[in-house]
Scaffold this active site. Structure first.
Site, PDB file in Angstrom:
ATOM      1  N   THR A  36      40.277  51.189  41.514  1.00 53.63           N
ATOM      2  CA  THR A  36      41.310  51.390  42.387  1.00 53.63           C
ATOM      3  C   THR A  36      42.323  51.122  42.451  1.00 53.63           C
ATOM      4  O   THR A  36      43.173  50.847  43.123  1.00 53.63           O
ATOM      5  CB  THR A  36      40.996  50.282  43.552  1.00 53.63           C
ATOM      6  N   SER A  37      42.717  52.207  41.225  1.00 56.02           N
ATOM      7  CA  SER A  37      44.452  52.054  40.231  1.00 56.02           C
ATOM      8  C   SER A  37      44.731  53.067  41.387  1.00 56.02           C
ATOM      9  O   SER A  37      45.495  53.560  42.127  1.00 56.02           O
ATOM     10  CB  SER A  37      44.117  51.940  39.488  1.00 56.02           C
ATOM     11  N   ARG A  38      44.465  54.602  39.724  1.00 60.32           N
ATOM     12  CA  ARG A  38      44.776  55.822  39.812  1.00 60.32           C
ATOM     13  C   ARG A  38      44.616  56.569  39.644  1.00 60.32           C
ATOM     14  O   ARG A  38      43.489  56.186  38.384  1.00 60.32           O
ATOM     15  CB  ARG A  38      46.608  55.880  39.515  1.00 60.32           C
ATOM     16  N   ASP A  76      37.624  54.807  43.438  1.00 58.95           N
ATOM     17  CA  ASP A  76      38.369  54.583  45.000  1.00 58.95           C
ATOM     18  C   ASP A  76      39.511  56.203  44.973  1.00 58.95           C
ATOM     19  O   ASP A  76      40.194  56.492  45.876  1.00 58.95           O
ATOM     20  CB  ASP A  76      39.217  53.670  45.550  1.00 58.95           C
ATOM     21  N   HIS A 130      40.623  56.727  48.242  1.00 62.98           N
ATOM     22  CA  HIS A 130      41.746  55.777  48.277  1.00 62.98           C
ATOM     23  C   HIS A 130      42.435  55.444  49.895  1.00 62.98           C
ATOM     24  O   HIS A 130      42.861  55.218  50.308  1.00 62.98           O
ATOM     25  CB  HIS A 130      42.539  57.558  48.369  1.00 62.98           C
ATOM     26  N   ILE A 153      46.982  42.691  41.958  1.00 66.30           N
ATOM     27  CA  ILE A 153      45.716  43.195  42.513  1.00 66.30           C
ATOM     28  C   ILE A 153      44.736  42.279  41.622  1.00 66.30           C
ATOM     29  O   ILE A 153      43.901  41.861  42.002  1.00 66.30           O
ATOM     30  CB  ILE A 153      45.653  44.913  42.746  1.00 66.30           C
ATOM     31  N   GLU A 163      42.804  64.462  42.864  1.00 63.37           N
ATOM     32  CA  GLU A 163      42.145  63.881  44.121  1.00 63.37           C
ATOM     33  C   GLU A 163      43.521  64.945  44.825  1.00 63.37           C
ATOM     34  O   GLU A 163      43.251  64.690  46.790  1.00 63.37           O
ATOM     35  CB  GLU A 163      42.715  62.141  44.820  1.00 63.37           C
ATOM     36  N   ALA A 187      41.387  51.946  49.615  1.00 62.40           N
ATOM     37  CA  ALA A 187      41.517  50.878  49.206  1.00 62.40           C
ATOM     38  C   ALA A 187      42.962  50.307  49.834  1.00 62.40           C
ATOM     39  O   ALA A 187      42.887  48.421  50.193  1.00 62.40           O
ATOM     40  CB  ALA A 187      41.922  50.233  47.650  1.00 62.40           C
TER      41      ALA A 187
HETATM   42  P1  NAD Z   1      51.476  45.145  39.387  1.00 58.36           P
HETATM   43  O1  NAD Z   1      52.727  45.621  39.337  1.00 58.36           O
HETATM   44  O2  NAD Z   1      51.671  43.448  39.818  1.00 58.36           O
HETATM   45  O3  NAD Z   1      50.570  45.295  38.668  1.00 58.36           O
HETATM   46  C1  NAD Z   1      49.958  45.894  36.997  1.00 58.36           C
HETATM   47  C2  NAD Z   1      49.600  45.135  35.857  1.00 58.36           C
HETATM   48  O4  NAD Z   1      49.098  46.570  35.293  1.00 58.36           O
HETATM   49  C3  NAD Z   1      51.256  44.066  35.082  1.00 58.36           C
HETATM   50  O5  NAD Z   1      50.529  42.992  34.571  1.00 58.36           O
HETATM   51  C4  NAD Z   1      51.110  45.293  34.147  1.00 58.36           C
HETATM   52  O6  NAD Z   1      51.547  44.500  33.389  1.00 58.36           O
HETATM   53  C5  NAD Z   1      49.636  46.225  33.856  1.00 58.36           C
HETATM   54  N1  NAD Z   1      49.801  46.646  32.710  1.00 58.36           N
HETATM   55  C6  NAD Z   1      50.785  48.189  32.842  1.00 58.36           C
HETATM   56  N2  NAD Z   1      51.151  48.721  31.629  1.00 58.36           N
HETATM   57  C7  NAD Z   1      49.223  48.007  31.444  1.00 58.36           C
HETATM   58  C8  NAD Z   1      48.519  48.397  30.326  1.00 58.36           C
HETATM   59  N3  NAD Z   1      48.603  50.165  29.394  1.00 58.36           N
HETATM   60  N4  NAD Z   1      47.194  48.112  30.137  1.00 58.36           N
HETATM   61  C9  NAD Z   1      47.322  46.953  30.310  1.00 58.36           C
HETATM   62  N5  NAD Z   1      48.338  46.603  31.533  1.00 58.36           N
HETATM   63  C10 NAD Z   1      48.810  47.494  32.261  1.00 58.36           C
HETATM   64  O7  NAD Z   1      50.389  46.419  40.383  1.00 58.36           O
HETATM   65  P2  NAD Z   1      49.486  45.713  41.742  1.00 58.36           P
HETATM   66  O8  NAD Z   1      50.402  45.505  42.791  1.00 58.36           O
HETATM   67  O9  NAD Z   1      48.342  44.846  40.865  1.00 58.36           O
HETATM   68  O10 NAD Z   1      49.018  47.526  41.894  1.00 58.36           O
HETATM   69  C11 NAD Z   1      47.610  48.292  39.900  1.00 58.36           C
HETATM   70  C12 NAD Z   1      47.924  49.447  40.875  1.00 58.36           C
HETATM   71  O11 NAD Z   1      46.669  49.547  42.298  1.00 58.36           O
HETATM   72  C13 NAD Z   1      49.123  50.134  41.454  1.00 58.36           C
HETATM   73  O12 NAD Z   1      49.645  50.304  39.618  1.00 58.36           O
HETATM   74  C14 NAD Z   1      48.872  51.494  41.992  1.00 58.36           C
HETATM   75  O13 NAD Z   1      48.266  52.194  41.355  1.00 58.36           O
HETATM   76  C15 NAD Z   1      47.310  50.247  42.839  1.00 58.36           C
HETATM   77  N6  NAD Z   1      47.144  50.726  44.029  1.00 58.36           N
HETATM   78  C16 NAD Z   1      45.841  51.437  44.334  1.00 58.36           C
HETATM   79  C17 NAD Z   1      45.617  50.864  46.073  1.00 58.36           C
HETATM   80  C18 NAD Z   1      44.843  52.276  46.684  1.00 58.36           C
HETATM   81  O14 NAD Z   1      44.615  52.202  47.462  1.00 58.36           O
HETATM   82  N7  NAD Z   1      44.051  52.199  45.975  1.00 58.36           N
HETATM   83  C19 NAD Z   1      46.491  51.024  46.554  1.00 58.36           C
HETATM   84  C20 NAD Z   1      48.028  49.711  45.964  1.00 58.36           C
HETATM   85  C21 NAD Z   1      48.015  50.077  44.815  1.00 58.36           C
END
Ligand code: NAD
Length: 333
Positions: free
Chosen positions: A232-234, A258, A295, A155, A263, A297
């Site tokens: 948009t992550s957690r 998001d 949530h 992402i 939540e 996204a």
């Molecule tokens: P991904 O695994 O492809 O990418 C995550 C990246 O974060 C990796 O490159 C990893 O090395 C890096 N990372 C891990 N620990 C770290 C740290 N301490 N500091 C910096 N970078 C670090 O995952 P993705 O598919 O890109 O998804 C990312 C996040 O998005 C998911 O973990 C999920 O929590 C969140 N997400 C949210 C929604 C939503 O609807 N809001 C939907 C999907 C995913």
């Protein structure tokens, strides 16, 4: 295979049922969240399908295991809501959806950024009330600004590419740097340098012990004054009370989220007729420079279709005794 589907909303029923037309697994839709109290509803189900705010801790896994569950399939990428160590100890497989339209989330992050910077939601509310005044709606050009991306996986990479298309300078921080990121024309810096120089910071790393409150009082104090934070992550990546304090002083110029730390008791339900007792979220939504979404996204046709298909494929693989390709990474010893 008998499968209990927790936190099942209308769209889950519709899309999972459609995706199940051929496989014909026996799906038991349960609207409630999975908790120690509701785990009994999965009695006799070999597979349990969950979502991000279900509680899949050791106690729940123990209950599920005793009821015959062999697989937990989460309809998400993140799996921070699942106790992977307990699952391994109990011999319960855990699968997730590693790959579904990362564009859905990256594009939404850009939407949130534009909405908070250019006050789009506020403007829309005003015009509905016949107010076409521009006072208070001024934003800044993204062109030429610096955007910091924390987590440059699937992402984060797409978000970075879109921001480069806006004419931004993009810097990133990741514990596992990705050569593709620099090939885009972005560069890696350490997290302090990222905070120092970024006009916008967007979070795209998973939630784990290392990233819990990665944005806290100290990092907010270090950030460029008036910068915008997008998450948009957690929710647990941000110490929300510290963010509220930084918004009050103007140190944080805008917040677009998001996801929210607390939540689980709020999102994915209509609470418009109840008194919300969470004072932090109520304070957050009262700021003119904050936008909160529930949530959503991931919520595109393409992404949800893929989530449902992958989830059913994993359940089918278990039924046929095949390898589970979407297993979550093994917990560290
Ligand atoms: P991904 O695994 O492809 O990418 C995550 C990246 O974060 C990796 O490159 C990893 O090395 C890096 N990372 C891990 N620990 C770290 C740290 N301490 N500091 C910096 N970078 C670090 O995952 P993705 O598919 O890109 O998804 C990312 C996040 O998005 C998911 O973990 C999920 O929590 C969140 N997400 C949210 C929604 C939503 O609807 N809001 C939907 C999907 C995913």
């Amino acid at each position: 295979m008998k499968t209990a589907v927790f936190s099942a909303r209308r769209y889950d029923r519709t899309m999972l049922t459609r995706a199940n037309a051929q496989a014909r697994h026996e799906l038991r839709f349960i609207e409630d969240r999975l908790t120690p109290a509701t785990a009994v509803l999965a009695m006799g189900c070999e597979a349990v399908c969950v979502f991000v705010n279900d509680n899949v801790d050791a106690e729940v896994l123990d209950l599920l295991g005793r009821q015959g569950t062999r697989l937990v399939a989460t309809r998400s990428t993140g799996y921070n809501h699942i106790d992977a160590v307990a699952a391994e100890r109990l011999g319960i497989d855990v699968v997730r959806v590693t790959d579904y339209s990362p564009h859905s989330v990256a594009e939404f992050a850009v939407g949130l950024l534009l909405a908070v910077n250019r006050k789009i939601a506020r403007a829309s509310v005003r015009t509905r009330d016949g107010n076409f005044d521009l006072d208070g709606l001024m934003g800044f050009d993204l062109y030429g600004k610096t955007v910091g991306v924390i987590g440059t996986g699937k992402i984060g990479m797409i978000f970075a590419r879109i921001m480069l298309g806006f004419g931004c300078t993009v810097v990133g921080h990741d514990v596992y740097p990705n050569p593709g990121f620099e090939a885009l024309g972005a560069r890696y810096v350490d997290i302090d340098a990222l905070l120092d120089c970024s006009d916008v910071v967007s979070l795209h790393c998973p939630l784990n012990e290392d990233t819990h409150h990665i944005v806290n009082a100290a990092s907010l104090a270090r950030a460029k004054r008036g910068s915008i934070l997008v998450n948009t992550s957690r929710g647990g990546l941000i110490d929300t009370e510290a963010a509220v304090a930084a918004l009050k002083t103007g140190q944080l110029g805008g917040l677009a989220i998001d996801v929210y730390e607390q939540e689980a008791s709020l999102f994915f339900q209509d609470l418009s007729s109840t008194v919300i007792t969470d004072d932090v979220i109520q304070r957050l939504v009262s700021f003119p420079n904050v936008i909160v979404t529930g949530h959503q996204a991931f919520f595109t046709v393409e992404a949800v279709d893929q989530i449902m298909q992958t989830t059913l494929e994993s359940i089918g693989a278990l039924e046929r005794g095949e390898a589970l390709t979407n297993r979550i990474p093994a917990p560290e010893p």
